[in-house]
Each structure stands twice: as C-alpha cells, then as structure tokens.
Design a protein around this motif. Structure first.
Motif, PDB file in Angstrom:
ATOM      1  N   PRO A 264       0.528  -1.237  -0.296  1.00  0.00           N
ATOM      2  CA  PRO A 264      -0.110   0.195   0.090  1.00  0.00           C
ATOM      3  C   PRO A 264       0.432   1.266  -0.222  1.00  0.00           C
ATOM      4  N   ASP A 265       0.464   2.184  -0.580  1.00  0.00           N
ATOM      5  CA  ASP A 265       0.774   4.473  -0.561  1.00  0.00           C
ATOM      6  C   ASP A 265       2.325   3.583  -0.734  1.00  0.00           C
TER       7      ASP A 265
ATOM      8  N   VAL B  79      -2.155  -4.484  -1.800  1.00  0.00           N
ATOM      9  CA  VAL B  79      -3.571  -3.574  -2.554  1.00  0.00           C
ATOM     10  C   VAL B  79      -3.362  -3.857  -3.563  1.00  0.00           C
TER      11      VAL B  79
END
Ligand code: ATP
Ligand code: PRP
Length: 211
Positions: A103-104, A170
């Motif tokens: 993620p991110d 993700v």
C-alpha cells in the motif's frame, strides 16, 4: 457426422466446472477422471477422446492439432497469443488480472520492477500506459516479490482477493477480466466442421439455459 473429436481438458482448478459444463452439454467424462493418473481417455459412445493437460499447455496441444478443441483461461490465451480460434466464452472460472503491490507506494519513475507469471500481458499493459518497466518472471507465489522487495508491483490473477489481503497487499489497477474459453484448431475447424459446430451448439445451449 462421425469424425471423432479430441479435446484437451485443463487439469486443476478449471477442471471441475469444465467437466460439469461438458456433462450438461451431453459429454459425460465420468466422475473421477481427474483423480485417475490416465492422461488419455476414450469415450467411444460419445465419439470423443479426452486429453488431460496442464492449463498452460492446452493451447499448445490445440495449436499443433494434437487436440481438435480445448478449454483454456483467457489469461493463457492473452499471454500466449497462439494460432487457435476462440469460439466460445464458457464463462467459467472467473477471475481477473490486476496490478498489485504494497500500500501507498507510488510507482518508481525509473524502470519499476514488475514480478509476474504473465510477462506479455504485463508488458503490453505498461506499454499502453507509457511506462518503461522491467519484468521479473516468476512461476508462482508472485505475492512474495513485493513483500521482500524483489519487485515494485506484481501483475497476477485475483479471484477472491484473499491472497492479496492476507499478505497486506493492495490492488492498484484491474487489467482485464478472465473466464475460460473453448478453443479450436483452425485445420480441425475446416475438416471436422460439422462435429465441432455440433459441440459448440450443445455448449452454447447449456450456457443460454436451453439445455
Ligand atoms: N484464483 C485463481 N488463480 C489462478 N488461476 C485462476 C484463478 N481462478 C481462476 N483461474 C483460472 O484457472 C487457470 C489456472 O488453473 P490452475 O491454477 O489449475 O493452473 P496452473 O496455474 O497451471 O496451476 P499450478 O498452480 O499447478 O501451476 C488460469 O488460467 C485462470 O484462467
Ligand atoms: O484472489 P485469490 O482467490 O486469493 O486467488 C489469487 C491467487 O491464486 C493464484 O495462485 P495459486 O493458488 O495458483 O498459487 P501460485 O501462487 O502457486 O500460482 C494467483 O496467482 C493468486 O496468487
């Protein structure tokens, strides 16, 4: 209409649904074909012969005419781009191909590393996005790659999403939806057109709820 058809069936996760569809279309392959170690099975009363193949190899058997027809995932067809006719979307074993990662994490600008079992699908996708990438080819457990820093992203199949979730990854983009397709050898399509059309009609009838 008496020419025998040879069908390459995929072993593994597609098999059960594919065999069920075939059964409803009038081609009963028996209950425990997948448990058997036999690779070629004759069904003289139905005028068919069945070969049990790895899903990735079904297309090869059909392209070379070792099998007249086969059942293969659209992912395999996109990746291999072989000379076979795709005649019917069987709408079984649905899943999709997606770009995923930790993620991110913005995608690095300079040749991000993409781990995948689908180098062609991944390259085509990123080329269309105008991104220059480096492919890291893997054969399985693709989700490991971003976790241990081997790759910036993965391109892999998602079905329930459980593998991504359980590994804290993700999905960034969906690339394409996948289902299994009925494929045909182009020469067989001419030489055994009646038999093949009969089978295609039977399978289509099942899918349209007619059978
Ligand atoms: N969750 C999923 N993961 C992978 N393939 C899936 C999934 N759901 C449906 N499919 C379909 O199933 C096919 C793969 O089947 P399977 O996993 O039995 O083969 P495989 O990848 O060769 O197996 P193996 O893990 O033995 O190498 C894919 O081509 C795809 O179309
Ligand atoms: O969204 P999910 O339902 O979790 O399914 C997706 C997972 O299934 C496949 O792996 P597979 O089970 O074939 O194992 P592999 O890693 O050995 O290829 C695919 O490569 C994903 O890892």
């Amino acid at each position: 209409m008496n020419k025998r058809l040879t069908i390459a069936m995929p072993k593994g996760r597609i098999y059960e649904e594919a065999a069920e569809l075939m059964k409803r279309a009038g081609y009963d392959l028996g209950a425990d074909l997948e448990e058997s170690r036999k690779l070629i099975l004759e069904f003289p009363e139905q005028n068919i012969r069945v070969m049990m193949a790895k899903p990735m190899d079904v297309v090869t058997y059909v392209e070379y005419g070792a099998a007249d027809l086969g059942i293969a995932g659209k992912d395999v067809l996109l990746e291999q781009d072989r000379d076979v006719y795709e005649v019917l979307d069987l709408k079984i074993s649905p899943c999709y191909v997606a770009v995923a990662g930790v993620p991110d994490q913005p995608l690095s600008r300079i040749a991000p590393k993409i781990a995948t079992k689908y180098p062609k699908v991944a390259s085509d996708y990123f080329r269309e996005q105008g991104e220059q990438i480096e492919i890291i080819p893997l054969n399985g457990s693709i989700e490991l790659a971003p976790l241990i820093g081997l790759a910036d992203r993965i391109v892999d199949i998602v079905s329930t999403g459980r593998t991504l979730k359980e590994n804290g990854l993700v999905e960034y983009e969906k690339i394409t939806d996948i289902t299994s397709r009925l494929i045909v050898n182009p020469v067989s399509y001419r030489l055994k057109s009646e038999e093949i059309e009969h089978m295609v009609t039977n399978l289509s009838d099942v899918m349209e709820g007619i059978k």
